[in-house]
Design an enzyme around this catalytic site. Sequence first.
Site: not given
Length: 381
Positions: A182, A184-186, A293
């Site tokens: 998604h 906002r993930k790394g 995250q």
Amino acid sequence: MTHPHPIPLVHASLGEQELAAVAEVFASGWPAGQGPKGKALEAQLSRRYDAHAVAVSNCGAALHLALLALGVRPGDEVIVADYTFPAPAHAVRYLDAVPVFADVRPDTHTIDPQAAADLIGPKTVGIIAVDTVGLPADYRELQALADRHGLFLIEDAACAVGATYQGRQAGALAEVACLSFHGRKGATSGEGGALVATDAAVAADARLRSSFGIGSIFDQSKVVGLPVPEFTEVGYNFKLSDIAAAILQVQIGRIEELLARRAAVAAHYQRLLADEDLLTLPQVPDDRTHAWQSYLVRLDDRIDRAALAADLRGQGIGCGHGTWATHLQPVFETKQTCPVSADLFHRHLAIPMHAELTTGQVERVVAALRTALRTHRTTTA
């Protein structure tokens, strides 16, 4: 007086390399799922985790497919970590099974193995642990518990790609792991996910169900003649597009660099806020690393969180509530209590965390936060 440039809570690190990868897909003529880029991504993930990987549309789909492949039936009970985005409990409910909520540790905010042990009953078939906002759970204790009672163990590593536990990668800490890509993930493709399984049969089951139960149309298009697939069971459309897969190949290749930048932001927050007595900072045990995250601070109970958040947002500084105490959500209609999770749900504040934050931005966030903490502290009688 003009406001300074906004500092968003989240920001994806997507650039020219990712655009070039997408251009390759456009030129190939196959933008849909389970094509050459999807296969290449699965091979990349399989090497990374030394297991079988299936690229899917999101982590929620991976959780759903994992439970199906592991044979969960209506009425079965699955123990789920309570303090998390509620995707694990939703996945259990998709199968008309029953999510049973386990409280979390007050220090790491990951599932408390003892709380999980206390919930095991005759209908329990498995446990879904969550690597809370990027910090792996206690898999040594959890695996021993699962083995002792004949339960499956799923790692929800949605937030934790790149984190480690006792030297092993998050995503390789249980028999089945579910990953999220998604925004906002790394590592991100906007939306996306993967299922990683040590058992080839589990991965094959998930791959087939993820494409309506008929396998790869791309593969079938290469067969001489006219193969006509048969639908023998109900499947789902959980495929990841080759466009997203191409982006993820680049992002997974950059993961160490991007996580190092997030870790530097976390370390800077830690230094600048170490002496702040109106909040508690995240704790990371020595045997694991955090993917960051999110960066969650626990506010003193005298702080008016809503007013503080409105103050920060008014200054252009993004913030959020943290994550959810799942058992408190009306959809699950449970009488269970998870007091640690409930307390965190009401007191956590997420402050900006992403790989693009500058030193100056971190310092501005901290200065605004310190002032807001004192402005919005309530007095007690």
